[in-house]
Write a protein that holds these residues in place. Structure first.
Motif, mmCIF file in Angstrom:
data_model
loop_
_atom_site.group_PDB
_atom_site.id
_atom_site.type_symbol
_atom_site.label_atom_id
_atom_site.label_comp_id
_atom_site.label_asym_id
_atom_site.label_seq_id
_atom_site.Cartn_x
_atom_site.Cartn_y
_atom_site.Cartn_z
ATOM 1 N N VAL A 41 0.839 -1.211 0.000
ATOM 2 C CA VAL A 41 0.000 0.000 0.000
ATOM 3 C C VAL A 41 0.873 1.260 0.000
ATOM 4 O O VAL A 41 0.490 2.292 0.554
ATOM 5 C CB VAL A 41 -0.949 -0.001 1.225
ATOM 6 N N LEU A 42 2.021 1.191 -0.619
ATOM 7 C CA LEU A 42 2.971 2.300 -0.567
ATOM 8 C C LEU A 42 2.428 3.560 -1.228
ATOM 9 O O LEU A 42 2.525 4.654 -0.660
ATOM 10 C CB LEU A 42 4.298 1.893 -1.232
ATOM 11 N N LEU A 43 1.841 3.445 -2.424
ATOM 12 C CA LEU A 43 1.355 4.630 -3.137
ATOM 13 C C LEU A 43 0.234 5.343 -2.379
ATOM 14 O O LEU A 43 0.328 6.567 -2.146
ATOM 15 C CB LEU A 43 0.891 4.247 -4.539
ATOM 16 N N PRO A 44 -0.843 4.648 -1.962
ATOM 17 C CA PRO A 44 -1.867 5.357 -1.178
ATOM 18 C C PRO A 44 -1.330 5.899 0.141
ATOM 19 O O PRO A 44 -1.815 6.926 0.635
ATOM 20 C CB PRO A 44 -2.948 4.290 -0.951
ATOM 21 N N ILE B 90 0.416 9.235 -0.710
ATOM 22 C CA ILE B 90 -0.585 10.253 -1.027
ATOM 23 C C ILE B 90 -1.270 10.740 0.251
ATOM 24 O O ILE B 90 -1.477 11.945 0.458
ATOM 25 C CB ILE B 90 -1.628 9.696 -2.010
ATOM 26 N N THR B 91 -1.604 9.794 1.132
ATOM 27 C CA THR B 91 -2.233 10.157 2.405
ATOM 28 C C THR B 91 -1.322 11.044 3.239
ATOM 29 O O THR B 91 -1.767 12.029 3.839
ATOM 30 C CB THR B 91 -2.580 8.885 3.194
ATOM 31 N N LEU B 92 -0.045 10.695 3.278
ATOM 32 C CA LEU B 92 0.918 11.490 4.030
ATOM 33 C C LEU B 92 1.001 12.911 3.506
ATOM 34 O O LEU B 92 1.007 13.878 4.276
ATOM 35 C CB LEU B 92 2.301 10.830 3.969
ATOM 36 N N LEU B 93 1.052 13.050 2.195
ATOM 37 C CA LEU B 93 1.185 14.374 1.590
ATOM 38 C C LEU B 93 -0.047 15.231 1.857
ATOM 39 O O LEU B 93 0.057 16.384 2.299
ATOM 40 C CB LEU B 93 1.427 14.239 0.090
#
Length: 238
Positions: free
Chosen positions: A98-101, A104-107
């Motif tokens: 789940v690296l990409l989501p 995005i969530t972090l940003l």
């Protein structure tokens, strides 16, 4: 021959082992109290701080003396924070899935958390120095203090805001997420890691290994992004 009790007490108080031992004893007492009651309002760090401050006031011990005598514990803060990466390493396969989501969530969420805190302080008429000290409130203390100094805030106030943010997140974070039916381990870990840094990560480890892993990831990435991006944004807006 009468004994100089005040002089003897001063000698004990000035010895570094007294300050270190007092700190460890107070925290162990707070941990035991929390383990027995399981009340979120008795979060160990909050109880330990209150007990420690009360003891220092009662003994009329100078804070600067206490601070100097506990430098050893301060030095151990770095390794202790790094150790929080252990659950992240143990769950690295899950993180990769789940690296990409996650990024995005972090940003998005990290930016929102910072802007929201700064915006509320600005709307309430807080001074520029206080607003800048609030900006890095969601990262660990060493990073927050350095960033606050770079952008014109008070390092000491930044440390206080970080501690308050972490304790509030640890006390109310998990229950608030449950109230809004956010129960996925990754989501819980990400939320607390982003807003409550190391204290929130430690709280997540009590919930489960996966929560702790994602909290450690969120805490680390939030610290890196804040340290790099926040000074640049403030410089561009100044």
């Amino acid at each position: 021959m009468s004994l100089d009790w005040q002089g003897a007490l001063n000698v004990v108080l000035e010895h570094p082992l007294f300050s270190v031992g007092l700190t460890l004893a107070v925290y162990q007492l707070a941990q035991a109290l929390y383990a027995r009651t399981k009340l979120m309002l008795l979060q160990p760090l909050l109880v330990a701080v209150l007990l420690l401050v009360g003891t220092l006031v009662l003994l009329r011990m100078d804070y600067q003396l206490y601070k100097n005598n506990t430098q050893l514990l301060t030095l151990l803060l770095g390794p202790a924070t790094v150790a929080l990466a252990v659950p992240l390493y143990q769950n690295i396969k899950r993180v990769r899935q789940v690296l990409l989501p996650t990024l995005i969530t972090l940003l998005v969420a990290g930016t929102f958390a910072t802007v929201l805190g700064v915006g509320i302080a600005w709307l309430m008429g807080a001074e520029h120095m206080i607003v800048m000290a609030l900006a890095p409130k969601s990262v660990t203390t060493p990073i927050a203090m350095l960033v606050a100094e770079q952008i014109g805030g008070s390092a000491s106030l930044a440390a206080v805001f970080v501690m308050i943010t972490g304790m509030l997140g640890a006390i109310f974070g998990v229950e608030l997420l449950r109230l809004f039916r956010v129960v996925h381990p990754a989501a819980v870990g990400m939320a607390l890691g982003m807003v409550a840094h190391a204290i929130g990560t430690a709280r997540c480890l009590q919930e489960g290994e996966e929560q702790g892993a994602f909290a450690a990831l969120a805490m680390s990435m939030m610290g890196v992004i804040t340290a790099v991006a926040l000074p640049l944004v403030v410089a561009l807006l100044s």
